[in-house]
Design an enzyme around this catalytic site. Structure first.
Site, PDB file in Angstrom:
ATOM      1  N   LYS A  63       0.797  -1.226   0.000  1.00 31.79           N
ATOM      2  CA  LYS A  63       0.000   0.000   0.000  1.00 31.79           C
ATOM      3  C   LYS A  63       0.830   1.278   0.000  1.00 31.79           C
ATOM      4  O   LYS A  63       0.288   2.355  -0.224  1.00 31.79           O
ATOM      5  CB  LYS A  63      -0.994   0.000   1.164  1.00 31.79           C
ATOM      6  CG  LYS A  63      -2.028  -1.093   1.117  1.00 31.79           C
ATOM      7  CD  LYS A  63      -2.875  -1.196  -0.145  1.00 31.79           C
ATOM      8  CE  LYS A  63      -3.600   0.020  -0.589  1.00 31.79           C
ATOM      9  NZ  LYS A  63      -4.746  -0.305  -1.497  1.00 31.79           N
ATOM     10  N   SER A 280      -3.310 -12.622   3.238  1.00 34.72           N
ATOM     11  CA  SER A 280      -3.722 -12.371   1.854  1.00 34.72           C
ATOM     12  C   SER A 280      -2.650 -12.893   0.893  1.00 34.72           C
ATOM     13  O   SER A 280      -2.961 -13.242  -0.250  1.00 34.72           O
ATOM     14  CB  SER A 280      -4.010 -10.889   1.611  1.00 34.72           C
ATOM     15  OG  SER A 280      -2.826 -10.138   1.592  1.00 34.72           O
TER      16      SER A 280
HETATM   17  N1  PMP Z   1      -3.554  -7.720   1.004  1.00 31.90           N
HETATM   18  C1  PMP Z   1      -3.362  -6.871   2.016  1.00 31.90           C
HETATM   19  C2  PMP Z   1      -2.687  -7.369   3.254  1.00 31.90           C
HETATM   20  C3  PMP Z   1      -3.824  -5.551   1.924  1.00 31.90           C
HETATM   21  O1  PMP Z   1      -3.646  -4.717   2.951  1.00 31.90           O
HETATM   22  C4  PMP Z   1      -4.482  -5.137   0.748  1.00 31.90           C
HETATM   23  C5  PMP Z   1      -5.019  -3.733   0.673  1.00 31.90           C
HETATM   24  N2  PMP Z   1      -6.354  -3.642   1.127  1.00 31.90           N
HETATM   25  C6  PMP Z   1      -4.657  -6.052  -0.302  1.00 31.90           C
HETATM   26  C7  PMP Z   1      -4.164  -7.329  -0.128  1.00 31.90           C
HETATM   27  C8  PMP Z   1      -5.392  -5.706  -1.563  1.00 31.90           C
HETATM   28  O2  PMP Z   1      -4.799  -4.685  -2.312  1.00 31.90           O
HETATM   29  P1  PMP Z   1      -5.674  -3.655  -3.129  1.00 31.90           P
HETATM   30  O3  PMP Z   1      -6.276  -2.689  -2.147  1.00 31.90           O
HETATM   31  O4  PMP Z   1      -4.714  -2.996  -4.052  1.00 31.90           O
HETATM   32  O5  PMP Z   1      -6.750  -4.412  -3.845  1.00 31.90           O
END
Ligand code: PMP
Length: 321
Positions: A63, A280
């Site tokens: 991010k 994630s």
């Molecule tokens: N994984 C994590 C740990 C995140 O913090 C985020 C951001 N929300 C994402 C995946 C997904 O990224 P994006 O917001 O670019 O879709």
């Protein structure tokens, strides 16, 4: 006080011409080779799997890319003016990234986060000097979005509402950074790009760039299995507020991952590949491995995914104990 104490050093002739600002160190993350891991999970023989190590960014997550781009554009066109407060909602990583950028650039940052986000995330935001506003944990990230909108509506002049869900700078950070990096690091051989959907900025920006380079690139979007599967950072879009930047027409394939599978793969990545990552990342790798398993025998495909952050912010959840 601190700046004054340091000024005699910084005003003397530059000691290190190659030194860079912290914010210049955003992006250009390593592309790790997870091919052996994919094969140990049953991927087809000639398929390769790579993953971007996004914790290498300042603030420890993907991010930093979006937060910095949002701030850069807003400073350039005057939406973030002197004396204004940057405010947004975030489940954690964007909050940490805004707080870090605010600390470097010298503007105040207010962040609305659901009360139940991990202790480490709250502590990091505060460590960078930002103000934390907690929203109803039962309402999740959508509750945080609703709360920030109320705060801004009550005093619009006071704030720059960064609005990562609807701000094109979010996906542009990945269109100009993550996507080209993947293209270069695979010498244009990427055949499948797999990314989790949160704000959707990563998927939309990098996916859009890769699709423009190669019409045959397959773009795979990953979500939790259902509303109750919590994988921090990812959204279950059918019941969430749809981000304005989302571009569903880019998706060649939707995949879902259960929280349990995300956890299993997260654990396997630590134990078998030495990668201590967040959940994630486990979800993204689970989906990428599934893609790699389903490819035709002896396919020369190159599957690329992202590891959005490392595992350190999830320790207090107790799952690693
Ligand atoms: N994984 C994590 C740990 C995140 O913090 C985020 C951001 N929300 C994402 C995946 C997904 O990224 P994006 O917001 O670019 O879709």
């Amino acid at each position: 006080m601190i700046a004054q104490a340091l000024s005699p050093i910084s005003t003397s002739s530059r000691a290190a011409d190659s030194a860079i600002s912290l914010l210049d160190d955003i992006g250009n993350t390593p592309l790790l080779d997870l091919t052996d891991f994919a094969h140990s999970c049953g991927a087809q023989d000639n398929v390769q799997l790579f993953a971007k190590a996004e914790w290498a960014n300042p603030g420890g997550s993907v991010k930093a890319r979006a937060a910095f781009k949002i701030v850069e554009e807003a400073e350039a066109d005057g939406r973030l003016g002197a004396g204004q407060i940057l405010i947004d909602s975030s489940s954690g990583n964007t909050a940490i990234a805004y707080a870090l950028v605010g600390a470097v650039r010298g503007f105040p940052v207010h962040l609305v986060m659901p009360k139940n986000v991990s202790r480490e995330r709250k502590a990091l935001v505060k460590a960078y000097g930002a103000t934390l506003i907690e929203s109803d944990p039962l309402e999740g990230s959508d509750g945080a979005i609703r709360m920030v909108r109320q705060i801004v509506a009550a005093d619009p002049e006071r704030y720059f509402y960064a609005d990562q869900y609807n701000n094109d700078a979010n996906w542009r950070a990945h269109y100009e950074g993550t996507g080209p990096e993947i293209w270069q690091q695979t010498q244009g051989r990427v055949s499948h790009f797999v990314a989790g959907l949160g704000t959707t900025g990563t998927f939309v920006g990098a996916g859009r760039f890769l699709r423009e380079q190669s019409a045959s690139a397959q773009l795979v979007a990953v979500q939790p299995e259902d509303e109750l599967s919590v994988i921090e950072g990812l959204k279950y879009l059918p019941t969430a507020i749809t981000p304005g930047i989302y571009a569903p027409s880019l998706v060649d394939r939707h995949m879902t991952v259960s929280a349990e599978t995300a956890w299993d793969v997260t654990q396997a990545l630590a134990r078998e590949a030495g990668l201590f990552v967040g959940f994630s990342s486990g979800a993204a790798v689970a989906a990428a491995v599934q893609v790699a398993k389903e490819l035709p025998l002896n396919s020369e495909s190159v599957v690329v995914t992202l590891l959005p952050d490392d595992g350190s912010k999830y320790v207090s959840l107790g799952l690693f104990d």
